[in-house]
Motif scaffolding. Structure first.
Motif, PDB file in Angstrom:
ATOM      1  N   GLU A  52       0.827  -1.211   0.000  1.00  0.00           N
ATOM      2  CA  GLU A  52       0.000   0.000   0.000  1.00  0.00           C
ATOM      3  C   GLU A  52       0.860   1.260   0.000  1.00  0.00           C
ATOM      4  N   ARG A  53       0.464   2.253  -0.773  1.00  0.00           N
ATOM      5  CA  ARG A  53       1.192   3.530  -0.810  1.00  0.00           C
ATOM      6  C   ARG A  53       1.196   4.148   0.583  1.00  0.00           C
ATOM      7  N   GLY A  54       2.287   4.770   0.964  1.00  0.00           N
ATOM      8  CA  GLY A  54       2.362   5.486   2.246  1.00  0.00           C
ATOM      9  C   GLY A  54       2.670   4.572   3.429  1.00  0.00           C
ATOM     10  N   SER A  55       2.709   3.259   3.205  1.00  0.00           N
ATOM     11  CA  SER A  55       2.954   2.378   4.348  1.00  0.00           C
ATOM     12  C   SER A  55       4.444   2.387   4.724  1.00  0.00           C
ATOM     13  N   ARG A  56       4.720   2.050   5.992  1.00  0.00           N
ATOM     14  CA  ARG A  56       6.104   2.071   6.453  1.00  0.00           C
ATOM     15  C   ARG A  56       6.930   1.020   5.731  1.00  0.00           C
ATOM     16  N   LEU A  57       6.273  -0.107   5.442  1.00  0.00           N
ATOM     17  CA  LEU A  57       6.972  -1.189   4.751  1.00  0.00           C
ATOM     18  C   LEU A  57       7.483  -0.728   3.398  1.00  0.00           C
ATOM     19  N   LEU A  58       6.666   0.093   2.736  1.00  0.00           N
ATOM     20  CA  LEU A  58       7.054   0.569   1.409  1.00  0.00           C
ATOM     21  C   LEU A  58       8.333   1.413   1.518  1.00  0.00           C
ATOM     22  N   GLN A  68      11.897   0.837  -0.281  1.00  0.00           N
ATOM     23  CA  GLN A  68      12.580   1.882  -1.066  1.00  0.00           C
ATOM     24  C   GLN A  68      14.012   2.093  -0.579  1.00  0.00           C
ATOM     25  N   GLU A  69      14.211   1.931   0.733  1.00  0.00           N
ATOM     26  CA  GLU A  69      15.578   2.039   1.267  1.00  0.00           C
ATOM     27  C   GLU A  69      16.476   0.943   0.687  1.00  0.00           C
ATOM     28  N   ILE A  70      15.928  -0.259   0.622  1.00  0.00           N
ATOM     29  CA  ILE A  70      16.724  -1.380   0.071  1.00  0.00           C
ATOM     30  C   ILE A  70      17.052  -1.077  -1.390  1.00  0.00           C
ATOM     31  N   ARG A  71      16.063  -0.546  -2.098  1.00  0.00           N
ATOM     32  CA  ARG A  71      16.251  -0.248  -3.517  1.00  0.00           C
ATOM     33  C   ARG A  71      17.355   0.798  -3.700  1.00  0.00           C
ATOM     34  N   LEU A  72      17.323   1.806  -2.814  1.00  0.00           N
ATOM     35  CA  LEU A  72      18.319   2.877  -2.865  1.00  0.00           C
ATOM     36  C   LEU A  72      19.723   2.305  -2.672  1.00  0.00           C
ATOM     37  N   ALA A  73      19.834   1.411  -1.681  1.00  0.00           N
ATOM     38  CA  ALA A  73      21.141   0.798  -1.428  1.00  0.00           C
ATOM     39  C   ALA A  73      21.579  -0.007  -2.650  1.00  0.00           C
ATOM     40  N   GLY A  74      20.619  -0.702  -3.265  1.00  0.00           N
ATOM     41  CA  GLY A  74      20.913  -1.483  -4.471  1.00  0.00           C
ATOM     42  C   GLY A  74      21.392  -0.576  -5.602  1.00  0.00           C
TER      43      GLY A  74
END
Ligand SMILES: Nc1ncnc2c1ncn2[C@@H]1O[C@H](COP(=O)(O)OP(=O)(O)OP(=O)(O)O)[C@@H](O)[C@H]1O
Ligand SMILES: [Mg+2]
Length: 527
Positions: free
Chosen positions: A202-208, A212-218
């Motif tokens: 879901e948009r806005g959720s903490r999990l999202l 996104q943090e993992i994606r940034l690190a990637g």
């Protein structure tokens, strides 16, 4: 006196030096010098004076008794100034080990020493010289004085350093190539699974936000791999029409994270700039390097402004587009500005800079036909402006293509994490996906599939059969087969120009993969 250059007084020495005279030449018993010895002395003096390398005689303590013209010219001392100088005074670095070597000559345990080292010139500058010192013995065989010869080896040292740098680059290249293949496969999996996860959350959720943090690190990992590959010239640029504004916008989040909260990031984009023809990943790398340098120039905070603008005066039919990164940091002095683009030039402490950032920027920009301008003054900040040639705006640039979902794709990759993640993304986009982990298996799947394969997606580098070999084999069965090859890295020299294939570079975002797949399937000539 020991250490004199008057060779006539050491007739024994001339015999050792292999003089052409058959009879030994000696002063006669009364100390008179014969005409023959005078001739010989003149001969040796002319050799001493006319030699192209620096020669001097020293006493056994290493103090110069006489130097020739070449030595005086090389070191910048007058001849009288040389005499009396101690060898140590000419050394740039006086190490105890060198003194020990001299004392061995003095003590007669050694007859010869050869060393390369820095010598200090009269004007304070240095030269890299090759020094050879030999002991001259008297008639009784005792050390009498020293002859030192000095040759300017600065140029050969410079050449050796150049070839060492080239070797270093070669090693980095091999290393980068080796890690990039595996690293890119892992990152492909990380990025694609992040994209799949994001779509399900879901948009806005903490999990999202975590995803996104993992994606940034990637993405940072991917940028690092690309940096190494670009330096090692193993990166194959894939130029496409692209808007600099989009490069900035899509990198903005990552930039904000990287520069931290102490630094303000201002983005000012031109209203309607033309596209440029460049490799998107490479442009991001340029932006990233410039912003990171700006960040490092402001350890106590400040402001970074990233802006784009059109430059109508730039050569070429459509003018240029500029990308500017300005900071309010420490600025650069003349010396730093002069060496800025040299490989491994850095003013940062070990572990904080490798000195490869701007070399990469320069290479990418000049390969794309662009220029770099620099404005910087100590204490007054820095502005770096990259200008790339603009191209005509094409309606295709950035517009989504029509979906060709429902078609069949044969996906071949030996790396399971990359293959599975790609398969899921393609499946998610509505394609039918057949998988194979290698060339032979792919040929079997291709032959046995009940569906006609519309597109082959294969990794360029696979053990056994490479992506290119597989394409050649499958095209014998279907000459129209469309192909998208995935390159982690490869040597452009290995590419077979007769194979018309499209390329996508690992790692990629799921949107980029789908866009590319649609492009290849939608290409003219398709039914
Ligand atoms: N914006 C800037 N402000 C001040 N100095 C800069 C700036 N950009 C570059 N420099 C100087 O240029 C040098 C070389 O930059 P470059 O990006 O090539 O290497 P690096 O940043 O030191 O290391 P790397 O980028 O490989 O981590 C830096 O060490 C720094 O002295
Ligand atoms: Mg840098």
């Amino acid at each position: 006196m020991a250490g004199s250059a008057d060779l006539a007084r050491t007739g024994f020495q001339e015999e050792r030096m292999g003089g052409t005279a058959k009879a030994p030449v000696r002063a006669n018993g009364r100390g008179e010098i014969t005409a023959l010895t005078r001739d010989r002395e003149q001969h040796f003096r002319a050799m001493f004076e006319g030699a192209a390398i620096g020669i001097c005689t020293c006493n056994l303590n290493g103090q110069i008794t006489e130097g020739n013209a070449a030595l005086s010219k090389m070191l910048g001392y007058r001849r009288e100034g040389l005499a009396g100088l101690h060898m140590w005074e000419l050394y740039r670095d006086d190490l105890p080990a060198d003194r020990r070597l001299f004392s061995e000559l003095e003590g007669g345990t050694e007859d010869f020493l050869k060393q390369e080292r820095y010598f200090r010139l009269k004007n304070g500058a240095c030269l890299w010289g090759q020094l050879t010192v030999s002991t001259v013995r008297d008639a009784e065989g005792n050390p009498s004085f020293l002859i030192a010869m000095l040759e300017d080896a600065t140029e050969s040292k410079r050449n050796a350093e150049r070839s060492r740098t080239a070797e270093k680059m070669e090693v980095i290249g091999r290393l980068a190539g080796g890690i990039a293949h595996d690293f890119n496969n892992l990152l492909t999996g990380v990025l694609l699974y992040c994209d799949l996860l994001s779509e399900g959350i879901e948009r806005g959720s903490r999990l999202l936000r975590h995803v996104q943090e993992i994606r940034l690190a990637g993405e940072q990992g991917a940028a690092l791999t690309q940096q190494l590959l670009a330096i090692a010239r193993k990166q194959v640029p894939q130029p496409r029409p692209i808007l600099l504004n989009e490069v900035v916008s899509s990198t903005e989040n990552m930039l904000r994270r990287l520069i931290g909260e102490q630094i303000e990031l201002v983005i000012a984009l031109a209203a309607d700039p033309r596209p440029v023809l460049a490799d998107e990943a490479q442009l991001r790398q340029v932006l990233l390097n410039l912003v990171l340098n700006a960040r490092d120039a402001m350890p106590h905070g400040g402001r970074i402004t990233v802006s784009t603008k059109a430059d109508r005066r730039f050569g070429g039919g459509h003018g240029g587009v500029c990308l500017m990164v300005e900071d309010t940091g420490c600025g650069m002095d003349d010396d730093t500005r002069a060496h800025l683009f040299e490989p491994f030039f850095t003013t940062k402490s070990p572990g904080h800079g490798t000195g490869l950032g701007l070399v990469t920027v320069k290479r990418i920009v000049s390969e794309a036909g662009g220029t770099i301008g620099i404005k910087s003054e100590t204490g007054l900040g820095t502005g770096i402006e990259v200008t790339l040639p603009a191209i005509e705006a094409s309606p295709a640039a950035g517009t989504p293509q029509r979906s060709r979902a429902g078609q069949t794709i044969l996906l071949v990759d030996d790396h399971s994490s990359a293959r599975n993640s790609i398969q899921r993304v393609l499946h998610h986009a509505g394609y039918r996906v057949l998988q194979a982990s290698g060339g032979r298996r792919a040929m079997k799947v291709f032959a046995e599939s009940e569906h006609r394969v519309d597109l082959l997606i294969a990794d360029w580098m696979m053990p056994g059969m490479s992506g290119q070999e597989l394409v050649a084999k499958l095209r014998q069965q279907n000459s129209e087969l469309r192909v998208l090859l995935i390159s982690g890295y490869h040597n452009p020299k290995d590419a077979k120009p007769d194979l018309s294939v499209e390329l996508i570079r690992k790692p990629f975002a799921s949107s980029a993969l789908i866009e590319r797949v649609r492009e290849v399937l939608d290409r003219k000539g398709d039914s």
